[in-house]
Design a protein around this motif. Structure first.
Motif, short mmCIF file in Angstrom:
data_model
loop_
_atom_site.label_atom_id
_atom_site.label_comp_id
_atom_site.label_asym_id
_atom_site.label_seq_id
_atom_site.Cartn_x
_atom_site.Cartn_y
_atom_site.Cartn_z
N UNK A 194 -17.33 -12.88 3.42
CA UNK A 194 -17.22 -12.30 4.56
C UNK A 194 -17.29 -11.79 5.55
N UNK A 203 -7.99 -2.29 -3.84
CA UNK A 203 -7.86 -0.70 -4.13
C UNK A 203 -7.18 -0.15 -3.72
N UNK A 240 -15.89 -15.84 -2.37
CA UNK A 240 -15.91 -14.90 -1.11
C UNK A 240 -16.98 -14.70 -0.31
N UNK A 250 -8.38 -12.50 -5.33
CA UNK A 250 -9.84 -12.26 -5.48
C UNK A 250 -9.64 -10.85 -6.63
N UNK A 261 0.97 -1.39 -0.03
CA UNK A 261 -0.11 0.28 0.01
C UNK A 261 0.45 1.47 0.08
N UNK A 306 -7.80 -11.12 -0.60
CA UNK A 306 -8.48 -10.22 -1.09
C UNK A 306 -7.62 -9.74 -2.72
N UNK A 330 -3.30 -11.54 5.87
CA UNK A 330 -4.50 -12.46 5.68
C UNK A 330 -5.39 -11.62 5.26
N UNK A 331 -6.56 -11.12 5.54
CA UNK A 331 -7.10 -10.71 4.41
C UNK A 331 -6.68 -9.91 3.22
N UNK A 332 -6.07 -8.96 2.79
CA UNK A 332 -5.29 -8.45 1.70
C UNK A 332 -5.03 -9.62 1.14
N UNK A 340 -9.55 -8.44 -5.73
CA UNK A 340 -10.05 -6.59 -5.49
C UNK A 340 -9.45 -5.88 -3.84
N UNK A 378 -2.71 -11.68 13.63
CA UNK A 378 -3.52 -10.65 14.21
C UNK A 378 -4.53 -10.30 13.56
N UNK A 379 -4.80 -9.41 13.44
CA UNK A 379 -5.60 -7.91 13.03
C UNK A 379 -4.09 -7.37 12.52
N UNK A 380 -4.35 -6.86 10.93
CA UNK A 380 -3.08 -6.45 9.99
C UNK A 380 -1.33 -7.03 10.16
N UNK A 381 -1.82 -8.72 10.06
CA UNK A 381 -1.10 -9.15 9.84
C UNK A 381 -1.27 -9.42 8.20
N UNK A 389 3.57 -0.10 3.36
CA UNK A 389 2.52 -1.16 3.79
C UNK A 389 3.24 -1.74 3.04
#
Lengths: 325, 303, 326
Positions: C96, C59, C94, C55, C14, C52, C47-49, C57, C42-45, C21
């Motif tokens: 969510x 942005x 996916x 996919x 990012x 995405x 994994x969600x990115x 996806x 954990x949050x920010x590791x 980032x």
């Protein structure tokens, strides 16, 4: 739902009642009706005769009841200048104003929402920045001055469009409107655009903010994850969410468009009730002023009520809250 | 989606809140430009009697022979009329500066009076609470459901012309914005810990309102104030243009523009356009400053 | 077993005003047909990115800056946006995290389901509607006909997540990426949803990437586990091995901090410190500053080591003999 509508109707009645008191006492207590109505060089006897004739010697609450009784039956007295019933005069000027206001509303929605959508989808593009700068100007520029500039540019300098007046009218269904004749359309262009400017800026801002918010929402990302085309994501998923609040606000603005048309009608010599009001104020034609004020109040209250009800019908979420309440 | 959170570095803290505010405000070039423009406009208006080539309302100095001169033309008395002259031979530049004085005075006076009344009513509503508060705020909401311009127009329709009446109309049409702002802020502040602490200390309610809560309303008040002064100036100009505002003896910018209107169709644009530009410069620069003030003072916008 | 998805060296960065980032920085994933991979962190590791990115996806200001994603043997990096649309919701679907937010509040359930079918197949509304109804039945929604006519806010959270799962399964995809699908739900509903998802993947042979911050949840459903920290996979292996014998100190810490009946009264293990600032990652091993096993060599970034059972990225791993107390 019915309970909601009835409650809303009651509220509207209370507001109209309150405003009638304010307008009446505004005229009779703050303003001095005698000074407003009777020429300063009238002698004592003429003055007293006039006071008696207008009922100004009676106690104030009696005067108010007489006023309410008259207002309820549509009798606001006769115009001093035209000698006709004030209400009839205003009603005869109303179609021109409504035509102008609705055209302006249409322009605001038709121009503002697409521009706002673009600015919301591509916030960093130079075009979007131009659109936003334009909308700031639209908010800051006094309507009347923009009107003058429009006359100067389009009517005097370029001579594309006529500057003043309402053109030929034709009949559409049972309306008499200038929107169906070429001449009429060319006459309504400038004033409608002038009146719409502020609301275009408003529509741009609302739409842009809504698009920006919706685009970051999970449901948009989920819609994309379903493999929908960008077209469908924007037109169905984003716009459906935005249109409800934007259209609601724009609907509420209809009242202010009718009010603002006073300025536009004066500049473009548009024969609507706003122009009638200004002339009446300048010529101290009090019955017209009072009748106009009451009608505008009625308009506002009605529009607010209708938009409120429509909103609760349109938005499934509000509908549910009402059921739950 | 918590994964996408991006931690921004904490900005270095300035020594005092004011210094920090100043630093943030001067970050925006547009806002600084607008502030400078506004400063120039105000100074020009204040100094008008000393810097204009003529006093446009001293009949001895105005020559009808100079009427409707285009910009840059030389007047009979020898000086150049850079912005041209109006229908009765007044130097437009001088008339504009004198008009600015009146416009600014009316706008600021009504803004300040409305601010005081609105602040007092808003604080009072938050202070007494209960039914009285509901009643006051209902009334405020009722008034705010009508656009200020319409309220002002209604009032001048009832009151008639004159500086005092215009100011009254502007005050009545605008006080509700301040009242709503102050009351909303006061409600938020009332539930904060420092107010609870002050209550525990046994301070009087009035003292808490004025000494503790009011200072915290200043930020939002300043923001609303700038926007309202700009709209008061614009509104006065509109009313005067319509002929229901200031009389010819108090020629504000709106009156000047109205006077030039009749010459516009014959192509003598400058009589209306230049006063209009002066109005525009004033209103737009106040709005831009206000816009940026909101960004700086509104804690929600700051992350 | 055929390999459905192979991700090598995936990087998604990012580009923010404050700096770059590296949300995902060199992630490898390999997934076979019908297999479930648990992606934990954990949050920010990142994994969600990662999800995405697969996919496509991501942005702005984010961008996939490196790596290769191949799906059923096809390289996806050169795919056009229309080809991606074809793939999304069709072959890769996916689910969510927050069912309150994923369904569009102003569209009825049937609209949202039918459009997902019609985006990929030329079928009539009636056929699409029937399929939507059947799929709703499949995910255990009672009275699917009525639910189709409902708006999202008329359904409970668990019900909405079932709808979202049904939408994911509508086109019988080869791969489903489930991004913390149970985090926002009550515990009882959580286990129902997990059960439902597990059943469906078995029935349909769909592979799944189950993203979660909760190792306990993942342990119950995944065949393999990848643990992510600061944009990298720090440990990977079959679920049983990773759970029984974690080698990376971070995995060890995560497992130690799960409360269980056997540990009642005992002090829970906790990982010191806070999740790292992604703009200013520590030099060397990103976990170093929080690690109680850190040694001097940790100042250099560790590479991936391979044991008989699992892979891990650590200079001083937890010895094989040390098991997590259960």
């Amino acid at each position: 739902m019915t309970v909601f509508i009835i409650r809303r109707l009651m509220q509207a009645l209370v507001v109209v009642f309150l405003m009638s008191i304010i307008v009446f006492f505004g005229v009779n207590v703050i303003g001095d009706p005698v000074a407003m109505l009777i020429s300063p060089d009238a002698d004592q006897a003429e003055m007293e005769a006039a006071i008696r004739r207008l009922g100004l010697d009676r106690p104030i609450h009696e005067q108010y009841f007489a006023f309410i009784k008259g207002a309820a039956t549509g009798d606001f007295g006769r115009s001093f200048i035209f000698g006709e019933p004030a209400l009839k005069l205003i009603l005869s000027h109303m179609p021109a104003t409504l035509e102008l206001a609705f055209t302006a509303l249409f322009l605001a929605v038709a121009i503002g929402i697409p521009l706002g959508l673009y600015a919301g989808l591509y916030p960093d593009s130079p075009i979007s920045k131009g659109i936003m700068a334009g909308s700031i100007l639209g908010f800051s520029l006094p309507t009347f001055w923009v009107g003058l500039m429009m006359i100067m540019l389009f009517a005097v300098h370029l001579q594309w469009l006529p500057a003043t007046g309402r053109g030929d009218t034709g009949t559409f269904l049972w309306f008499e409107t200038s929107l169906v004749t070429r001449d009429g359309l060319s006459h309504i262009m400038l004033p409608a655009l002038n009146l719409a400017l502020l609301k275009i800026s408003l529509a741009i801002r609302l739409t842009r903010a809504g698009v920006r918010e919706a685009m970051g929402q999970d449901y948009v990302k989920f819609a994309r994850a379903k493999g929908l085309s960008p077209r469908r994501v924007i037109l169905v998923h984003v716009m459906k969410n935005i249109l409800i609040p934007v259209v609601t606000v724009m609907g509420l603005e209809l009242g202010s468009l009718i009010g603002f048309s006073v300025v536009t009608e004066t500049i473009f010599a548009w024969p609507g009730m706003g122009k009638l009001l200004i002339d009446a104020i300048l010529q101290l034609d009090r019955p017209i002023v009072v009748a106009y004020l009451m009608i505008i109040v009625l308009f506002f209250v009605l529009i607010n009520m209708i938009v409120d009800i429509l909103y609760s019908i349109l938005d499934p979420r509000v509908r549910l809250q009402e059921q739950g309440a | 989606m918590t994964d996408t959170q991006i931690i921004a570095p904490v900005p270095a803290k300035a020594e005092t809140p004011f210094a920090q505010f100043r630093a943030e405000f001067f970050e925006s070039k547009i806002a600084v430009g607008a502030l400078i423009t506004l400063g120039i406009v105000v100074v020009l208006a204040l100094l008008a009697p000393w810097i204009t080539p003529q006093n446009p309302y001293d009949l001895a100095q105005v020559d009808v022979m100079d009427a409707r001169l285009p910009p840059g033309e030389e007047a009979f008395s020898g000086y150049t009329m850079w912005l041209g002259s109006d229908g009765s031979g007044r130097d437009l530049f001088s008339a504009i500066l004198y008009g600015l004085r009146i416009s600014l005075a009316v706008g600021v006076a009504s803004g300040v009076i409305a601010l005081f009344i609105g602040t007092f009513v808003g604080l009072f509503a938050a202070y007494v609470g209960g039914r009285v508060e509901t009643l006051i705020m209902r009334f405020v909401d009722l008034q705010l459901s009508f656009p200020a311009s319409l309220v002002a127009l209604m009032l001048v329709a009832l009151l008639g012309k004159g500086v005092d009446k215009i100011i009254l109309a502007l005050v009545v049409s605008q006080w509700a914005y301040y009242a709503r702002t102050v009351r909303a802020t006061a409600l938020v502040e009332r539930h904060k810990e420092y107010v609870e602490a002050a209550i525990c200390l046994g301070l009087s309610k009035a003292r808490i309102m004025f000494r503790h809560i009011l200072p915290n309303c200043l930020g939002p008040l300043i923001v609303v104030g700038t926007v309202q002064v700009a709209s008061a100036i614009s509104l006065e100009a509109t009313l005067s243009f319509l002929g229901v505002g200031l009389p010819q003896t108090q020629p504000s910018l709106g009156v000047l523009i109205a006077n030039g209107f009749e010459y516009m169709l014959s192509g003598r644009y400058w009589i209306s356009v230049f006063p209009g530009l002066a109005l525009l410069l004033t209103v737009v620069s106040i709005n831009l400053v206000g816009d940026h003030l909101r960004d700086v003072l509104n804690p929600r916008m700051k992350k | 077993m055929t390999e459905i998805l192979k991700v090598t060296g995936l990087c998604t960065h990012f580009f923010t005003r404050a700096g770059v980032v590296k949300a995902v920085d060199g992630v490898d994933i390999s997934l076979n047909r019908g297999e479930v991979l648990g992606l934990v962190g954990e949050s920010g590791s990142g994994k969600s990115i990662t999800g995405f990115s697969i996919m496509n996806l991501i942005d702005a200001p984010g961008r996939m800056t490196g790596g290769r994603i191949s799906f059923k043997g096809r390289d996806l990096s050169q795919l056009s946006e229309t080809a991606w649309q074809d793939l999304r919701g069709n072959r890769i679907a996916m689910i969510f995290q927050d069912p309150m937010m994923t369904l569009n509040p102003v569209l009825r359930i049937d609209v949202q389901m039918i459009e997902a079918i019609q985006a990929h197949e030329k079928v009539s509304r009636t056929t699409a509607r029937e399929r939507a109804r059947d799929t709703l039945g499949m995910v255990g929604i009672p009275a699917p006909d009525e639910r189709l006519k409902a708006y999202p806010h008329q359904l409970s959270g668990g019900m909405r997540q079932r709808v979202a799962i049904a939408i994911a399964f509508l086109n019988k995809p080869d791969l489903i990426i489930a991004d913390e699908p149970t985090t926002a739900l009550d515990v009882t509903i959580q286990s129902q949803i997990i059960h439902e998802a597990q059943k469906l993947t078995r029935q349909t042979g769909t592979a799944m990437i189950w993203i979660s911050h909760d190792l306990a949840v993942v342990a119950g459903i995944a065949d393999q586990i990848s643990v992510m920290y600061a944009g990298r996979i720090v440990e990977h292996g079959p679920t049983d091995y990773v759970i029984d014998n974690p080698r990376h100190p971070y995995t060890y810490g995560l497992l130690g901090s799960v409360p269980s009946a056997n540990k009642r009264g005992a002090r829970l293990f906790q990982i010191d410190g806070m999740a790292p600032n992604m703009l200013a990652l520590p030099r060397g091993c990103a976990f170093g500053p929080r690690c109680d096993r850190a040694v001097d060599v940790c100042a250099a970034a560790p590479g991936m080591s391979q044991s008989c059972t699992q892979k891990f990225r650590c200079h001083n791993p937890v010895p094989e003999a040390v098991k997590v107390a259960k």
